[in-house]
Every structure is written in C-alpha cells, then in structure tokens.
Write an enzyme that holds these catalytic residues in place. Structure first.
Site, PDB file in Angstrom:
ATOM      1  N   GLU A  80     -28.596 -21.191  94.520  1.00  0.00           N
ATOM      2  CA  GLU A  80     -29.546 -21.755  93.547  1.00  0.00           C
ATOM      3  C   GLU A  80     -29.885 -23.214  93.835  1.00  0.00           C
ATOM      4  O   GLU A  80     -30.832 -23.751  93.263  1.00  0.00           O
ATOM      5  CB  GLU A  80     -28.964 -21.647  92.130  1.00  0.00           C
ATOM      6  CG  GLU A  80     -28.719 -20.222  91.654  1.00  0.00           C
ATOM      7  CD  GLU A  80     -29.977 -19.361  91.621  1.00  0.00           C
ATOM      8  OE1 GLU A  80     -31.084 -19.928  91.547  1.00  0.00           O
ATOM      9  OE2 GLU A  80     -29.859 -18.127  91.676  1.00  0.00           O
ATOM     10  N   HIS A 103     -40.556 -13.436  85.354  1.00  0.00           N
ATOM     11  CA  HIS A 103     -39.565 -14.466  85.679  1.00  0.00           C
ATOM     12  C   HIS A 103     -39.454 -14.557  87.209  1.00  0.00           C
ATOM     13  O   HIS A 103     -39.231 -13.551  87.880  1.00  0.00           O
ATOM     14  CB  HIS A 103     -38.207 -14.131  85.055  1.00  0.00           C
ATOM     15  CG  HIS A 103     -37.235 -15.249  85.191  1.00  0.00           C
ATOM     16  ND1 HIS A 103     -37.157 -16.278  84.281  1.00  0.00           N
ATOM     17  CD2 HIS A 103     -36.343 -15.544  86.166  1.00  0.00           C
ATOM     18  CE1 HIS A 103     -36.243 -17.145  84.686  1.00  0.00           C
ATOM     19  NE2 HIS A 103     -35.738 -16.727  85.829  1.00  0.00           N
ATOM     20  N   ALA A 104     -39.623 -15.767  87.744  1.00  0.00           N
ATOM     21  CA  ALA A 104     -39.689 -15.931  89.197  1.00  0.00           C
ATOM     22  C   ALA A 104     -38.416 -15.410  89.871  1.00  0.00           C
ATOM     23  O   ALA A 104     -37.310 -15.645  89.381  1.00  0.00           O
ATOM     24  CB  ALA A 104     -39.874 -17.403  89.543  1.00  0.00           C
ATOM     25  N   TYR A 145     -26.311 -21.831  87.849  1.00  0.00           N
ATOM     26  CA  TYR A 145     -27.366 -22.838  87.702  1.00  0.00           C
ATOM     27  C   TYR A 145     -26.789 -24.195  87.312  1.00  0.00           C
ATOM     28  O   TYR A 145     -27.314 -25.232  87.674  1.00  0.00           O
ATOM     29  CB  TYR A 145     -28.414 -22.400  86.671  1.00  0.00           C
ATOM     30  CG  TYR A 145     -29.097 -21.110  87.050  1.00  0.00           C
ATOM     31  CD1 TYR A 145     -29.982 -21.069  88.118  1.00  0.00           C
ATOM     32  CD2 TYR A 145     -28.840 -19.927  86.359  1.00  0.00           C
ATOM     33  CE1 TYR A 145     -30.617 -19.881  88.470  1.00  0.00           C
ATOM     34  CE2 TYR A 145     -29.466 -18.736  86.702  1.00  0.00           C
ATOM     35  CZ  TYR A 145     -30.355 -18.721  87.765  1.00  0.00           C
ATOM     36  OH  TYR A 145     -30.970 -17.554  88.116  1.00  0.00           O
ATOM     37  N   HIS A 168     -37.817 -23.902  94.755  1.00  0.00           N
ATOM     38  CA  HIS A 168     -36.557 -23.249  94.371  1.00  0.00           C
ATOM     39  C   HIS A 168     -36.472 -21.848  94.992  1.00  0.00           C
ATOM     40  O   HIS A 168     -35.476 -21.485  95.628  1.00  0.00           O
ATOM     41  CB  HIS A 168     -36.474 -23.162  92.836  1.00  0.00           C
ATOM     42  CG  HIS A 168     -35.284 -22.410  92.341  1.00  0.00           C
ATOM     43  ND1 HIS A 168     -34.093 -23.028  92.004  1.00  0.00           N
ATOM     44  CD2 HIS A 168     -35.067 -21.085  92.165  1.00  0.00           C
ATOM     45  CE1 HIS A 168     -33.217 -22.115  91.636  1.00  0.00           C
ATOM     46  NE2 HIS A 168     -33.784 -20.920  91.714  1.00  0.00           N
ATOM     47  N   GLU A 169     -37.522 -21.076  94.807  1.00  0.00           N
ATOM     48  CA  GLU A 169     -37.511 -19.690  95.292  1.00  0.00           C
ATOM     49  C   GLU A 169     -37.464 -19.632  96.817  1.00  0.00           C
ATOM     50  O   GLU A 169     -36.792 -18.790  97.398  1.00  0.00           O
ATOM     51  CB  GLU A 169     -38.737 -18.923  94.771  1.00  0.00           C
ATOM     52  CG  GLU A 169     -38.770 -18.778  93.255  1.00  0.00           C
ATOM     53  CD  GLU A 169     -37.534 -18.115  92.690  1.00  0.00           C
ATOM     54  OE1 GLU A 169     -36.915 -17.282  93.370  1.00  0.00           O
ATOM     55  OE2 GLU A 169     -37.155 -18.454  91.553  1.00  0.00           O
ATOM     56  N   HIS A 179     -34.075 -19.772  98.223  1.00  0.00           N
ATOM     57  CA  HIS A 179     -33.398 -18.464  98.309  1.00  0.00           C
ATOM     58  C   HIS A 179     -33.840 -17.734  99.571  1.00  0.00           C
ATOM     59  O   HIS A 179     -33.044 -17.161 100.300  1.00  0.00           O
ATOM     60  CB  HIS A 179     -33.773 -17.589  97.114  1.00  0.00           C
ATOM     61  CG  HIS A 179     -33.166 -18.027  95.809  1.00  0.00           C
ATOM     62  ND1 HIS A 179     -31.821 -18.239  95.652  1.00  0.00           N
ATOM     63  CD2 HIS A 179     -33.715 -18.265  94.582  1.00  0.00           C
ATOM     64  CE1 HIS A 179     -31.570 -18.587  94.395  1.00  0.00           C
ATOM     65  NE2 HIS A 179     -32.701 -18.613  93.727  1.00  0.00           N
ATOM     66  N   HIS A 209     -31.924 -13.974  81.688  1.00  0.00           N
ATOM     67  CA  HIS A 209     -30.685 -13.672  82.411  1.00  0.00           C
ATOM     68  C   HIS A 209     -29.699 -12.837  81.611  1.00  0.00           C
ATOM     69  O   HIS A 209     -28.770 -12.282  82.185  1.00  0.00           O
ATOM     70  CB  HIS A 209     -30.036 -14.983  82.873  1.00  0.00           C
ATOM     71  CG  HIS A 209     -30.965 -15.796  83.736  1.00  0.00           C
ATOM     72  ND1 HIS A 209     -32.067 -16.444  83.224  1.00  0.00           N
ATOM     73  CD2 HIS A 209     -30.990 -16.029  85.071  1.00  0.00           C
ATOM     74  CE1 HIS A 209     -32.709 -17.071  84.202  1.00  0.00           C
ATOM     75  NE2 HIS A 209     -32.082 -16.829  85.329  1.00  0.00           N
TER      76      HIS A 209
HETATM   77  O1  X8Z Z   1     -33.909 -18.276  86.892  1.00  0.00           O
HETATM   78  C1  X8Z Z   1     -34.159 -19.273  87.538  1.00  0.00           C
HETATM   79  C2  X8Z Z   1     -34.981 -19.162  88.826  1.00  0.00           C
HETATM   80  C3  X8Z Z   1     -34.766 -17.867  89.512  1.00  0.00           C
HETATM   81  S1  X8Z Z   1     -33.172 -17.730  90.184  1.00  0.00           S
HETATM   82  C4  X8Z Z   1     -36.448 -19.269  88.483  1.00  0.00           C
HETATM   83  N1  X8Z Z   1     -33.757 -20.495  87.098  1.00  0.00           N
HETATM   84  C5  X8Z Z   1     -33.011 -20.659  85.858  1.00  0.00           C
HETATM   85  C6  X8Z Z   1     -33.858 -20.364  84.632  1.00  0.00           C
HETATM   86  O2  X8Z Z   1     -35.092 -20.247  84.767  1.00  0.00           O
HETATM   87  O3  X8Z Z   1     -33.306 -20.259  83.540  1.00  0.00           O
HETATM   88  C7  X8Z Z   1     -33.959 -21.755  87.787  1.00  0.00           C
HETATM   89  C8  X8Z Z   1     -33.438 -22.796  86.852  1.00  0.00           C
HETATM   90  C9  X8Z Z   1     -32.576 -22.098  85.850  1.00  0.00           C
HETATM   91 ZN    ZN Z   2     -32.903 -19.047  91.751  1.00  0.00          ZN
END
Ligand code: X8Z
Ligand code: ZN
Length: 604
Positions: free
Chosen positions: A393, A335-336, A503, A365-366, A369, A493
């Site tokens: 975010e 997960h990024a 988010y 997105h990254e 951060h 998450h």
């Molecule tokens: O988790 C993330 C990023 C890292 S903070 C890739 N996002 C959420 C997800 O993937 O569920 C970005 C959008 C929502």
């Molecule tokens: Zn993020």
C-alpha cells in the site's frame, strides 16, 4: 546390505517414514502449481463480478473462491506433516506463507464453506450496488464515487448530513450477513489453529500477533501529537465557518464536515482551513478538469513517473483490459483497485476516474500496486506478494509524495511554482490527508479484531464502531445512531473483507521509503520539498526491494531499501516538523483533544 536396507525402507508404513526435505520440495511444487491455477480462476471471476455485478456473477465468483479456499485449506493441513522438520529458510518461509495465505479462512465442512463464500460475495455485491437517491427512488441515484464528489464540494452542513445518512443507509441490510460471515470465517481460522480470523491476520507480519499489536501502538504514539494539533486547528476553523453546527461540548468534530464520507482524509476541506493571506495554490482535480484530461492521460502521468525511475512502460494488455471510468449501463465496484490477474503480465486497474482532486494521487497509489506485482512476477508463486501488505500500500504513495510544485511545473500541469511562502500551506494540505488518516487507519481493524474475537457482538457492532471513532479520531456521528445501524458496512473494506491495518502501516512506511529514495537521488534539502522524479538511483533502490516480493521477512526488505530495520514514524515527523511548529503556535491557549462519554459502552 543395500538390499536389506531398501527392504527395511519399503516395509515401513508410509506414515511412519520421517518426511524429508525432498518431500517438502515436491509438496511445494504441487502446491504452487495448484494455487497458481486456482488463483487465476478466482481473480478472473472476481474481476467479472466487480465489473458486472449481478446474481450470476456473484454465484460464479463464490464458487471459484470456494474452490481456491478448499484446496488451500487441504494444503495447509497436509503441510502439518512437515512441522518440526529442520528446513532451509526458503522452504520454511514458503510453508509459513502458505499457512497465513487465507484472508478468509473457511470451515472444512463443504456446506459451511460454500455458505461462507456465498455470504462474502453477497456482501461485496451489496456494497458495489449501493446507491443513495437524494430526490427519492424515482430520481437520479448516486453511487459512492458521485457521493464522494458531493462530500468534497458541498459546504451546507444539512445537505452534507443528508448525504452522509443516505449513503450509510445501504449498510443495515448487511449486518446479519456480516455476523454470519464472522462466525463461519472464525470457524475456519480455528480449524487452522488460530484463535480467530483477526489473530490470523495479525500473524502475517514476521512477529507474533501480540508483538504486532504493540508495534502499531508504538507507531501511533509517535504520531498522535501531530494528529491532536491538526484536530484542534481544524475544529477551530470549522467552527469559524459553520458556527454552532460544528461546535460540540465534548470537543469532537461532526464527521460529515471533513470533506470525506468517513472523515478519513480531510484534504477536500483545505479551503476552509487554509491560513489567511496564503498565496494561491492549486487544485489538481480542477487542473485536470480544465485540461479535459481523459482517464487514460491521468494514468499516463503515473506511468511516466515510474518510467522516469527506470521501470518499463505498462504492458499493452493493461490498457486493453483496465476499466478507467464508471460505465453508464451497469453496476460496478467503483472503489479503486489494482489487479494481477495471472500473477504475471495481465495487470489491470479498475477505477472510476472523474478528475476529482484525489484521483491524481490515487492513480499513483494503484500503479504502485501494479509495478510491485510486475516486479515480483518472476518469484515462485508463494513469494509473489508484498514484503507485507503495508508495503504494497505504501509504494505508490511514496512516489506521490514527490508530486511537488516543481515536479508539476516540469510535467506542465502548473505554469508557475508558488513562492516559498506557500510551503507551509502546502504542507498543511498534505497533512489534512496524511495525518488526518492515521487514527482511521488504526481503528478499522481494531474494530474488526474485537468483532472477530467475540468481544463485540452483533448488537454492539455500531456502538463499538463509534466508541473507536470517538476515541481515536475525535469525530461524532452527524445524526443519531441506533444498534440497527451498521456504519462499518458503509466502508468498502468491511464488506470486501480487506484488512485495513495495512493502510496505517503504509502511511508510516511511505515516508521511510520516500526519505530513502530522496537520499538516493542525492537530495539534501528539507524533506517536504524533495521530488525524486527522474532519479535512476532512487529507482534502482525501489526495484531491488520490489523484486524481492515476500521472499524475505519484511525487515530485510526494508533494510535493502532504507538501511533501517524497524517501522519508524520519524521520517513522517521530520517531513511535517515545520507544520508542527506552526500548528503549536496557532493552537496556543487552545485545549487539545476531546472528552469521551463517561461510559464508553453507552456512547453513540
Ligand atoms: O482502498 C484504498 C485504495 C485501494 S487499496 C484506493 N485506500 C484506502 C481507502 O480508500 O480507504 C487507499 C487509502 C486508504
Ligand atoms: Zn491500495
């Protein structure tokens, strides 16, 4: 006289002396030094864990986290002696941020605290190691990044349901650990004076937890009509493609048909909903694949955008230490994520880039951060953070909204700009990601808040999850679910304990930021066609906000950038206005929405 006073002063027991501002300053200096050191240790071990998941790295990361939480808890408790003291705003804010700094509060009891950190590291590890082996355990097994691609590309509902169920089968073994995690973390939150961990999270927005919940509801009401239209339109198109497999009496959409494991973003099935006779648009993943772009090159596109706004190039350490592709020989968390290891120049990206169509935007997105981390690194330790977590975010996403056809042509990724008649389809493509996400962004923490508050018990975890998914997203599980399932655990998450309301907020903020930066760049046309690439004026607005870190309440940071003081979805609504008109036209005569089971508690 002086001597007498001094004598009297010395004779007072230490505890009876009222604390002074000087005491607070000394305390905070000590606290920030300790927190910096322990944070760096924690980040390093967590980095190693997520890059080499095994029982040793889990244990080491748990210990470092335990030390950080133990010291933070001590400091929070020690800081109580300053309660009621009239302080300059900067010191008061530091004490407040310290009090709110634990995303995973833990009990004071050392044994219980250790148990919690071990359980938490185990949950993260289980998710990271999660695999589904479509041909059985002896055949090739797929991690979530590979399954994501299958969800994106496959168009056979049976296979999609199989992959969906396969991935979700990683989660039931986490359910008991998760409920223990909730108990222990709640105990920690109560010891710090909060009713539970969820209310501690909701206290982090410069308003009361109750005001925060109400504010989210207000924002949701602003955008719900957009979602309802998009849902009805997409449902009709999916039924046209898949027939009975996509059609349900209650009007919900089966969750596996939306091109994403969690049905959170739907852009991957854009081809199924594209209006007929649409001019050909482009798929960024396919373009990157055709060019054989390396992961580094993909990241450089994002870096160049920031540089065009007046930011520095990424530090050399970033390239030396980041992980940009899935390694073949070990388990990693794919997960990024973006890291500021030393809260200074040692910034890193960890992402399994494979030129899927979402990767281009995720890189931006990254980097949002990372550039935020770099911008506030000169602030005192306790101010090194986003104005709130939703701001963090939203930064990269605000830039990614500038990835317009004109911009792509400028940087050589496409040769010709699609004609104006492609505007609406492009807007629909963006809506499939941005608007579709909103209810999911909202419900993940609605679920967690119910879990932390005790309103939902472990045996009701899965039912409550689906009750919210049905209510907000209008999606239904592709296969029967039981109380033994733990579908929330199949979303990164939850095992990683990363709050999620951020988010939802970011989806709203990013349009506010984008509108402000477009204005600063001198742009006056329709919002959805703006790109502020190369605008130093937009860049300096952004920089001013990022450099504040969390030194000021977030409305002040928002004001510095946008002139506005409230979260407001009107920029998002303005951006999608032409699409809303069009969707309403398309949906004429269609019944919007869906029906929920009569007794939501029985919903599955
Ligand atoms: O988790 C993330 C990023 C890292 S903070 C890739 N996002 C959420 C997800 O993937 O569920 C970005 C959008 C929502
Ligand atoms: Zn993020």
């Amino acid at each position: 006289m002086t001597r007498l006073l001094l004598f009297a002063f010395l004779c007072l027991p230490a505890s009876a002396q009222p604390p002074t501002i000087g005491n607070v300053m000394n305390f905070l200096e000590r606290a920030e030094a300790d927190l910096l050191k322990l944070n760096i240790d924690g980040q390093r071990t967590e980095w190693v864990l997520e890059n080499f998941i095994n029982s040793d790295t889990e244990a080491i990361a748990a210990q470092a986290n335990e030390r950080l939480i133990a010291r933070t808890t001590e400091l929070i408790i020690e800081a109580r002696k300053f309660d009621g003291l009239k302080l300059p705003p900067e010191l008061a804010r530091k004490l407040l941020l310290l009090k709110l700094s634990l995303g995973m509060p833990a009990p004071k009891d050392a044994k219980l605290r250790e148990e919690l950190t071990v359980v938490a590291a185990g949950l993260g590890g289980t998710y990271g190691k999660g695999k589904y082996c479509p041909g059985g355990p002896k055949e090739k097994c797929l991690g979530i990044d590979e399954l994501d691609v299958q969800m994106e590309k496959l168009r056979d509902p049976k296979k999609l349901a199989e992959i969906w169920a396969g991935w979700h089968s990683i989660a039931p073994p986490m359910r008991d650990s998760y409920s223990r995690f909730v108990e222990l973390s709640n105990q920690g939150a109560r010891e710090l004076g909060f009713t539970d961990t969820g209310s501690l999270w909701r206290a982090g927005y410069d308003m009361t937890p109750e005001e925060f919940s109400a504010d989210l509801e207000r924002l949701w009401k602003q955008v719900e009509p957009l979602y309802k239209e998009l849902h009805a339109y997409t449902r009709r198109k999916l039924i046209a493609k898949y027939g009975a497999a996509a059609q349900r009496k209650d009007g919900m959409i089966p969750a596996h048909m939306l091109g994403n494991m969690w049905a959170q973003e739907w852009g991957n099935v854009y081809d199924l909903v594209a209006p007929p006779a649409t001019p050909a648009t482009y798929n960024l993943g396919d373009i990157l694949k055709a060019r054989k772009s390396t992961p580094r090159q993909v990241v450089e596109f994002g870096e160049n955008f920031f540089v065009s706004l007046g930011f520095q190039k990424l530090p050399e350490l970033f390239w030396q230490r980041s992980l940009l592709a899935r390694p073949a020989d070990r388990d990693v968390v794919c997960h990024a994520s973006a890291w500021a290891i030393d809260l200074d120049q040692d910034v890193r990206l960890k992402m399994c880039i494979q030129n899927a169509s979402d990767d281009f935007v995720t890189v931006h997105h990254e980097l949002g951060h990372i550039y935020y981390d770099l911008a506030y690194r000169k602030q005192p330790v306790l101010f090194r953070g986003g104005a709130n977590d939703g701001f963090h975010e939203a930064i990269g996403d605000a830039l990614a909204l500038s990835i317009t056809p004109e911009y792509l042509k400028k940087i050589g990724l496409i040769k010709t700009v699609p004609p104006p008649s492609a505007d609406l389809p492009l807007l629909l493509r963006t809506a499939m990601d941005k608007i579709a996400f909103l209810p999911f962004g909202l419900l993940v923490d609605k679920w967690r808040w119910e879990v932390f508050s005790g309103e939902v018990k472990p045996e009701g975890y899965n039912k409550a999850w689906w009750r919210l998914r049905e209510q907000y997203q209008g999606v239904a599980p592709p296969v029967d679910r039981t109380d033994a399932d733990f579908d929330p655990g199949a979303k990164y998450h939850i095992p990683a304990n990363t709050p999620y309301a951020r988010y939802f907020l970011a989806r709203i903020y990013q349009f506010q930021f984008y509108r402000a930066m477009c204005k600063a760049s001198g742009y006056t046309g329709p919002l959805n066609r703006c790109s502020f690439f190369d605008s130093k004026e937009a860049g300096s607005k952004l920089k001013a906000m990022l450099e504040l870190g969390q030194s000021k309440p977030w409305p002040e940071a928002l004001k510095a950038m946008t002139g506005e003081e409230k979260a407001d979805a009107s920029a998002m609504v303005e951006y999608f206005q032409p699409l809303l008109v069009w969707l309403k036209e398309q949906n004429k005569g269609e019944k919007l929405g869906w029906t929920l089971p009569a007794d939501p508690l029985k919903a599955q």
